[in-house]
Structure formats: structure tokens, C-alpha cells
Design an enzyme around this catalytic site. Structure first.
Site, mmCIF file in Angstrom:
data_model
loop_
_atom_site.group_PDB
_atom_site.id
_atom_site.type_symbol
_atom_site.label_atom_id
_atom_site.label_comp_id
_atom_site.label_asym_id
_atom_site.label_seq_id
_atom_site.Cartn_x
_atom_site.Cartn_y
_atom_site.Cartn_z
ATOM 1 N N ARG A 135 0.840 -1.189 0.000
ATOM 2 C CA ARG A 135 0.000 0.000 0.000
ATOM 3 C C ARG A 135 0.877 1.242 0.000
ATOM 4 N NH1 ARG A 135 -1.786 0.896 4.349
ATOM 5 N NH2 ARG A 135 -1.157 -0.946 5.527
ATOM 6 N N TYR A 195 -1.498 -3.405 -6.999
ATOM 7 C CA TYR A 195 -1.251 -4.209 -5.808
ATOM 8 C C TYR A 195 -2.343 -4.144 -4.740
ATOM 9 C CZ TYR A 195 0.889 -6.609 -2.035
ATOM 10 O OH TYR A 195 1.110 -7.522 -1.045
ATOM 11 N N LYS A 222 -9.630 -2.220 1.644
ATOM 12 C CA LYS A 222 -9.317 -1.073 2.479
ATOM 13 C C LYS A 222 -10.104 0.176 2.039
ATOM 14 C CE LYS A 222 -7.103 -3.548 5.155
ATOM 15 N NZ LYS A 222 -5.774 -3.997 5.319
ATOM 16 N N HIS A 250 -10.490 -2.136 11.397
ATOM 17 C CA HIS A 250 -9.414 -3.012 10.909
ATOM 18 C C HIS A 250 -9.223 -4.127 11.937
ATOM 19 C CE1 HIS A 250 -4.985 -3.169 9.241
ATOM 20 N NE2 HIS A 250 -5.756 -4.083 8.699
ATOM 21 N N SER A 296 -1.360 -3.442 10.272
ATOM 22 C CA SER A 296 -0.997 -4.313 9.160
ATOM 23 C C SER A 296 0.247 -5.127 9.495
ATOM 24 C CB SER A 296 -0.729 -3.467 7.916
ATOM 25 O OG SER A 296 -1.889 -2.741 7.597
ATOM 26 N N CYS A 325 0.680 -7.351 11.759
ATOM 27 C CA CYS A 325 0.936 -7.486 13.195
ATOM 28 C C CYS A 325 0.154 -8.625 13.830
ATOM 29 C CB CYS A 325 0.667 -6.179 13.914
ATOM 30 S SG CYS A 325 1.881 -4.919 13.501
ATOM 31 N N ASP A 368 -9.440 -9.590 8.881
ATOM 32 C CA ASP A 368 -8.888 -8.255 8.601
ATOM 33 C C ASP A 368 -9.855 -7.102 8.879
ATOM 34 O OD1 ASP A 368 -6.473 -6.916 7.603
ATOM 35 O OD2 ASP A 368 -7.701 -6.276 5.916
ATOM 36 N N ARG A 394 2.046 -12.211 -0.571
ATOM 37 C CA ARG A 394 0.715 -12.539 -0.034
ATOM 38 C C ARG A 394 0.084 -13.730 -0.726
ATOM 39 N NH1 ARG A 394 -1.723 -8.797 3.990
ATOM 40 N NH2 ARG A 394 -0.054 -7.292 4.290
HETATM 41 P P1 GTP Z 1 -2.356 -7.638 7.386
HETATM 42 O O1 GTP Z 1 -2.881 -8.674 6.459
HETATM 43 O O2 GTP Z 1 -1.284 -6.805 6.792
HETATM 44 O O3 GTP Z 1 -3.437 -6.789 7.971
HETATM 45 O O4 GTP Z 1 -1.561 -8.431 8.570
HETATM 46 P P2 GTP Z 1 -2.076 -9.253 9.822
HETATM 47 O O5 GTP Z 1 -2.388 -8.336 10.942
HETATM 48 O O6 GTP Z 1 -3.137 -10.215 9.431
HETATM 49 O O7 GTP Z 1 -0.740 -10.067 10.268
HETATM 50 P P3 GTP Z 1 -0.372 -11.615 10.097
HETATM 51 O O8 GTP Z 1 -1.215 -12.504 10.957
HETATM 52 O O9 GTP Z 1 -0.317 -11.946 8.666
HETATM 53 O O10 GTP Z 1 1.107 -11.618 10.709
HETATM 54 C C1 GTP Z 1 2.109 -10.779 10.198
HETATM 55 C C2 GTP Z 1 3.457 -11.260 10.620
HETATM 56 O O11 GTP Z 1 3.552 -11.300 12.033
HETATM 57 C C3 GTP Z 1 3.787 -12.665 10.127
HETATM 58 O O12 GTP Z 1 5.098 -12.719 9.650
HETATM 59 C C4 GTP Z 1 3.610 -13.523 11.337
HETATM 60 O O13 GTP Z 1 4.440 -14.662 11.297
HETATM 61 C C5 GTP Z 1 3.966 -12.587 12.483
HETATM 62 N N1 GTP Z 1 3.197 -12.922 13.709
HETATM 63 C C6 GTP Z 1 1.874 -13.124 13.804
HETATM 64 N N2 GTP Z 1 1.503 -13.456 15.064
HETATM 65 C C7 GTP Z 1 2.641 -13.450 15.795
HETATM 66 C C8 GTP Z 1 2.926 -13.721 17.179
HETATM 67 O O14 GTP Z 1 2.054 -14.027 17.991
HETATM 68 N N3 GTP Z 1 4.232 -13.597 17.563
HETATM 69 C C9 GTP Z 1 5.219 -13.260 16.687
HETATM 70 N N4 GTP Z 1 6.457 -13.162 17.143
HETATM 71 N N5 GTP Z 1 4.986 -13.014 15.374
HETATM 72 C C10 GTP Z 1 3.720 -13.112 14.934
HETATM 73 C C1 SPV Z 2 -3.004 -4.387 5.277
HETATM 74 O O1 SPV Z 2 -2.016 -3.763 4.867
HETATM 75 O O2 SPV Z 2 -3.556 -4.115 6.375
HETATM 76 C C2 SPV Z 2 -3.527 -5.521 4.501
HETATM 77 C C3 SPV Z 2 -2.977 -5.740 3.161
HETATM 78 O O3 SPV Z 2 -4.425 -6.207 4.936
HETATM 79 S S1 SPV Z 2 -3.705 -4.698 1.984
HETATM 80 O O4 SPV Z 2 -4.885 -5.342 1.459
HETATM 81 O O5 SPV Z 2 -2.704 -4.501 0.911
HETATM 82 O O6 SPV Z 2 -4.059 -3.444 2.597
HETATM 83 MN MN MN Z 3 -4.959 -5.603 7.070
#
Ligand code: GTP
Ligand code: SPV
Ligand code: MN
Length: 591
Positions: A79, A207, A216, A236, A258, A260, A285, A377
Site C-alpha cells: 500500500r 497491488y 481497504k 481493521h 498491518s 501485526c 482483517d 501474499r
Molecule cells: P495484514 O494482512 O497486513 O493486515 O496483517 P495481519 O495483521 O493479518 O498479520 P499476520 O497474521 O499476517 O502476521 C504478520 C506477521 O507477524 C507474520 O510474519 C507472522 O508470522 C507474524 N506474527 C503473527 N503473530 C505473531 C505472534 O504471535 N508472535 C510473533 N512473534 N509473530 C507473529
Molecule cells: C493491510 O495492509 O492491512 C492488509 C494488506 O491487509 S492490503 O490489502 O494490501 O491493505
Molecule cells: Mn490488514
């Protein structure tokens, strides 16, 4: 071949859709217009087209049936917040946290860029529905796009095609979305929102969050703005259900910025020692939430698929995600093995000897660059998720008992604490901060304020947004309890203090027990906290000394934190609710 076609049926509101399509057909001048119906035949046809155009590469169909691969332009992999605009009539209404442009100026500029932009190309008309059919919160959007990749992703991420047109009300109240790839020149990349017209125009990118306009752009930026006018919240947030061994269910929403941990948390599997406990995914999400007639807060997931971060995903961290992406999945910017399998940093098994990296170059373990882009992704249909909650299709959604806010913080923030009440909880959300990640273009690992994980997604003035959160409380007689978590605190040696992933269930269980009045807690200056011996440690040896490091709040760190919070609150000062200023003063006096 002619692929100019339309639906035979004429549902209510169809005429205004045709008018909208005709307007942009005249501007963009595509060679042909393709109306998507969402059928299986159409999917086959589009996949074929995408493969022959080189937009998608089929992966090994024996290992990954129905899966395809896409590589983005290397300048277009996340983004772009600096190119994202909220175009409200007055600059003040977009607020200090958004880029603003006057609607008339921006329309003029964008229509200039769109003029004749689809010559030699196809304009796809993508009708899509956000939310379960019949839900009071559902929304219909029409996205016009010249990207077949966008069409195939929208097909997974939303309820696309006929089902969407059937939900049109006849009042023309659908979101008008236009996307054109242009030539991917970053100088001509604009993601623009016109809340007063329920319209979005996105140009110059191909993207994810920039171009899948239901996600979003509609579900959060336009959604939050509509939500404020109509009395609901677009957040979110992931949504999950927890079922106890005795069968009672608790529904939880959680906002993490994002990359996290939302997808991971929403699909988690409790540790083996928690026999009989089940976690099911409702969304990973985005949540739309409204006060119900019963005085509880009801939430739906407007999406129908997962656009998830690949790196770090494996059978140990997130087995349900791994199972979700074995079929009918589009992979973007991961690495590819010689036999057509996919790979990324942190996948199971040994590192392959030879790969093609996300840029299309040969890669070996000696290579200095990453094989997969850190923001690579997968796009997978939610039906693939073995832990999908059946409630995901309930038009009314689920009643939320707990809201969890969390950031990625190496220091300062303990593993978990609970707010004293709703207003204090809103303060915790409003003052959240997190390290920046690869999900957005820009510097990585920098701590920034990200209120409620909505900094890049709130479609109006952040001060009004906090006020809206406070106002929602008046509609609730059983408000969700509000918590703050941090999975990412580090010890002196730089490693994570908390194992995370499935072990986060221990925190989730404490949260649920708090909501149900089953868990004791200690009152501290920052909120209610669990004591070491009150936490459920079955199956996990965890040292008390490590717990103390994980849970401590350091007076010097918090003084610095409070100054940072103030710096941010000052930027929205003109519309900051006074309740939050009082909360800050209370916190200072408690500390
Ligand atoms: P968006 O799709 O961008 O909104 O991300 P998201 O909030 O869904 O995050 P996602 O669950 O994909 O995790 C993002 C990164 O954080 C990945 O590389 C995970 O491996 C890492 N991660 C997720 N949960 C944990 C956790 O509990 N501990 C640690 N150390 N890393 C984590
Ligand atoms: C985020 O960045 O919080 C995502 C990926 O979930 S995107 O759809 O590119 O915004
Ligand atoms: Mn997201």
C-alpha cells in the site's frame, strides 16, 4: 472473440449501474467491456486469459490444485499511504492524519489520467457484495478495472457477480469504483476516496490494498465515513469465536496494525493441553459492527477471503492458514521452486537449493536478498479454512464480548492488560502505537502512533472518529470489555519474550474469563493485569522471571510514552474529545 456481454436480468438499480459503466467507458475507451457474473465457467475463462497474457503462471497443479502465481512490478508491492487521498469538500473533514485534495480538482486530475487509458484493453465490470446477503450492513460495489488480476482476486475476496447485483436496492446506493493500472509510474499513483459520492478512483498501481477496492478503500475508508453518519463502526479487526469445552461461545474482535498478527490470531489453534477448546475464524482483517436492538455490539466480516502475509506462515505457526492455501489460491510475490511449488522465508522444511525469487531472478540460499518479498501474499477463499465459523454467513453477525487492541512494540507495552471501562478502552485504542511493517511502502520498524490500527484507513477526522467511538457506547447496555496486548516485546538479547501464535490462546482465554467474570486480576496504574499464578500455564513451562519482564511497566518508559501520546493527541487537538484528555490526566496521576 467477443466478450462484450451483459446480464439478461434487470434487478433494481441496474440502470444506474449501466449509467456509471457508460460514463467511464466513454472516458477510458476500452476495446471491450466484460461484465462479470461470478460463475465457474467465467472463472475458468478468466484464468485462461490471465495465463495467456502472462499475468498469472499456473503452479504445480498436483501439489497446488487451482493455484496460480503473480509477480508485481517491483515498484508496486505494498500500500502507498503517501498516494492515498480523502477528498472531502473541506480539508478539516479529512483531518490531519489523511492526505486531502478538493474533490473537483482530484476528479479533474484523475479523469485526465483515465482519458483513453484503456485503449487496446478490456474494462471489466466487477459487481461485488461486502457482507452476507441480506445483512443490514451489507454493501454493494461496482469496480471497473483493466486488471484481470484484480478481477480474479476480487472473486475470492468478496461475493462477486450476480449475487451482488441481486442485492442492489434500486436507489443507486452502490459504491462506484474505478481502477486503472496505467503504466505503473509511481508519480501517477493515486488512491482516492470521495465519501460524499460513495466513490473510489485508484490509478497507477496493481497491488492488493491499492486496487482491490472492496477491501481497504470501501470496507474501511468509505465504510468508516458512512458508519459515522449511520451509527456503526468499520474497523481493521479480525473476528473470532471461542468455544469452551462446555459449549458456550464467546465472540472477540481484535485490531492489530498491518502485518501485526490478525490473520494468525483469527486462525489460531489452542495448545494441546486446552482440550475441548475451539477457536473459529469469522474474519481476519475487517469488521463492521453496529449496536443491536439488544444493546450488544454485533459484528460481521464483510469479506469472503483472506489476503494474507506469506512470510512466517507455516504448519507450526498457522496450520489453518497453510491448509487454506493448498488450493484455488493466488500467490503474489512469493518465490517459486523448480517444480512449481511456492516458497517464502519461514515456510516449513529445509530452504530449497534453487528458487526463482519474487523478482524473477535465480535465487540460492547464498543470495543476499530475500527470496519472497516481505509483503508477499496469498489470496485464498475463506471456504478453504478448516476453522471457518458457520456464523460468517449470518446476516446479523455475532455479538462481541471483547475488543482487543494491540501493536508491535519491542519495549514498554506488557503482554496484556484490561481497560477499566469503555472510555479508558477507547483511550487505549486511540493512543496505540506500532512498529511499521512491509505492508506499507516506507521505513520499516519505526514506532508510530496507529490509533485503533486505523491510521491509514480512517476516512475522516481522527478526532471525530474517537468521538464516534465514545458515542457508540450510548447505544450499548452490554458493551464489550476492552483489552490491550503486545505479542512482540523483546528481551535484552533482542529475542521475543513471548512465544506467540497458538500460545496467544492463553491470553485469549484470560480475556474471555474476564468477560465472563471468571478470572481475577490485579488493579495497576495502567489497567487490570493477570498475576503469574492466575494465568493458565498447563502444558507450557514459563519462568516467573520471564513473565515479570514481559508484564512490567517501567516508569521511565511510560513517561516517554506519555509524551509521544501527547504529541499525537495534539495533532488532532481541534476535535479531540475532552474525555480522552481526562483519561490522560488520570493515567498521569495514577503513574
Ligand atoms: P495484514 O494482512 O497486513 O493486515 O496483517 P495481519 O495483521 O493479518 O498479520 P499476520 O497474521 O499476517 O502476521 C504478520 C506477521 O507477524 C507474520 O510474519 C507472522 O508470522 C507474524 N506474527 C503473527 N503473530 C505473531 C505472534 O504471535 N508472535 C510473533 N512473534 N509473530 C507473529
Ligand atoms: C493491510 O495492509 O492491512 C492488509 C494488506 O491487509 S492490503 O490489502 O494490501 O491493505
Ligand atoms: Mn490488514
Amino acid at each position: 472473440m467477443t466478450i462484450d456481454r451483459k446480464f439478461g436480468m434487470a434487478p433494481g438499480g441496474f440502470e444506474s449501474v449501466e449509467k456509471f459503466v457508460e460514463k467511464y467507458r466513454a472516458i477510458c475507451e476500452p476495446d471491450q467491456v466484460f461484465w462479470c457474473d461470478g460463475s465457474e465457467d467465467e472463472k475458468k475463462f478468466l484464468l485462461q486469459q490471465a495465463v495467456s497474457a502472462g499475468v498469472l503462471e499456473p503452479l504445480n497443479q498436483d501439489i497446488l490444485p487451482g493455484c496460480y502465481y503473480h509477480r508485481s512490478n517491483p515498484n508496486d508491492v505494498a500500500r502507498v499511504e503517501q498516494c492515498t487521498y480523502i477528498c472531502t469538500p473541506s480539508r478539516e473533514d479529512a483531518g490531519p492524519t489523511n492526505n486531502w485534495a478538493a474533490p473537483r480538482d482530484m476528479y479533474e486530475k484523475l479523469h485526465g489520467l483515465l482519458r483513453s487509458s484503456m485503449r487496446g484493453r478490456t474494462m471489466y465490470v466487477v459487481p461485488y457484495l461486502m457482507g452476507p446477503p441480506g445483512s443490514p450492513l451489507r454493501m454493494v460495489g461496482i469496480e471497473l478495472t483493466d486488471s484481470i488480476y484484480v478481477v480474479l482476486n476480487m472473486r475470492i475476496m468478496s461475493r462477486m457477480g450476480r449475487v451482488a447485483l441481486e442485492q442492489l436496492t434500486g436507489k443507486g446506493d452502490f459504491n462506484r469504483g474505478v481502477h486503472c493500472t496505467l503504466n505503473l509510474d509511481p508519480a501517477q499513483r493515486f488512491i482516492c476516496h470521495f465519501p460524499q459520492d460513495n466513490a473510489i478512483i485508484s490509478v497507477g498501481s496493481g497491488y492488493g490494498g491499492n486496487v482491490l477496492l472492496g477491501k481497504k478503500c470501501l470496507a474501511l475508508r468509505i465504510g468508516s465515513s458512512l458508519g459515522r453518519q449511520q451509527g456503526w463502526l468499520a474497523e481493521h479487526m479480525l473476528l473470532l469465536s471461542v468455544e469452551s469445552p462446555t459449549g458456550d461461545k464467546t465472540y472477540v474482535a481484535a485490531a492489530f496494525p498491518s502485518a501485526c498478527g490478525k490473520t494468525n490470531f483469527s486462525m489460531m489453534i489452542p495448545p494441546a493441553s486446552f482440550e475441548g477448546w475451539k477457536v473459529k475464524t469469522i474474519g481476519d482483517d475487517i469488521a463492521w459492527m453496529r449496536p443491536g436492538k439488544d444493546g450488544r455490539l454485533w459484528a460481521i466480516n464483510p469479506e469472503a477471503g483472506y489476503f494474507g502475509v506469506a512470510p512466517g506462515t507455516n504448519f507450526a505457526t498457522n496450520p489453518n492458514a497453510m491448509r487454506s492455501i493448498q488450493s484455488d489460491t493466488i500467490y503474489t510475490n512469493v518465490a517459486v521452486t523448480p517444480n512449481g511449488d511456492v516458497w517464502w522465508e519461514g515456510k516449513d522444511g529445509p530452504v530449497p537449493e534453487n528458487l526463482t525469487d519474487w523478482k524473477g531472478n535465480p535465487w540460492t540460499p547464498q543470495s543476499l536478498e530475500k527470496a519472497a518479498h516481505p509483503n508477499s501474499r496469498f489470496t485464498a477463499p475463506m471456504q478453504n479454512n478448516p476453522a471457518l465459523a458457520p456464523e460468517v454467513n449470518h446476516p446479523d453477525g455475532v455479538p462481541i464480548s471483547a475488543i482487543i487492541f494491540g501493536g508491535r512494540r519491542a519495549t514498554t507495552m506488557p503482554l496484556v492488560f484490561q481497560s477499566f471501562n469503555w472510555i479508558h478502552g477507547v483511550y487505549l485504542g486511540a493512543t496505540m502505537a506500532s512498529e511499521t511493517t512491509a505492508a506499507a511502502a516506507g521505513e520499516l520498524g519505526k514506532v508510530r502512533r496507529d490509533p485503533m490500527a486505523m491510521l491509514p484507513f480512517c476516512g475522516y477526522h481522527m478526532g471525530d472518529y474517537f468521538n464516534h467511538w465514545l458515542n457508540i457506547r450510548r447505544e450499548l447496555n452490554d458493551p464489550p470489555r476492552i483489552f490491550h496486548v503486545n505479542w512482540f516485546r523483546k528481551g535484552k538479547d533482542g529475542s521475543f519474550l513471548w512465544p506467540g501464535y497458538g500460545e496467544n490462546f492463553r491470553v485469549l482465554k484470560w480475556v474471555i474469563d474476564r468477560c465472563r467474570g471468571r478470572a481475577p486480576a490485579r488493579e495497576t496504574a495502567i489497567g487490570w493485569m493477570p498475576r503469574f499464578n492466575e494465568f493458565d500455564w498447563q502444558g507450557l513451562p514459563f519462568a516467573k522471571s520471564q513473565w515479570d519482564e514481559l508484564m512490567q511497566y517501567d516508569a521511565a518508559e511510560w513517561r516517554r510514552e506519555l509524551l509521544w501520546q501527547e504529541e499525537f493527541l495534539l495533532t488532532v487537538h481541534d476535535r479531540l474529545p475532552k474525555e480522552l484528555i481526562f483519561q490522560r490526566e488520570l493515567l498521569i496521576s495514577r503513574l
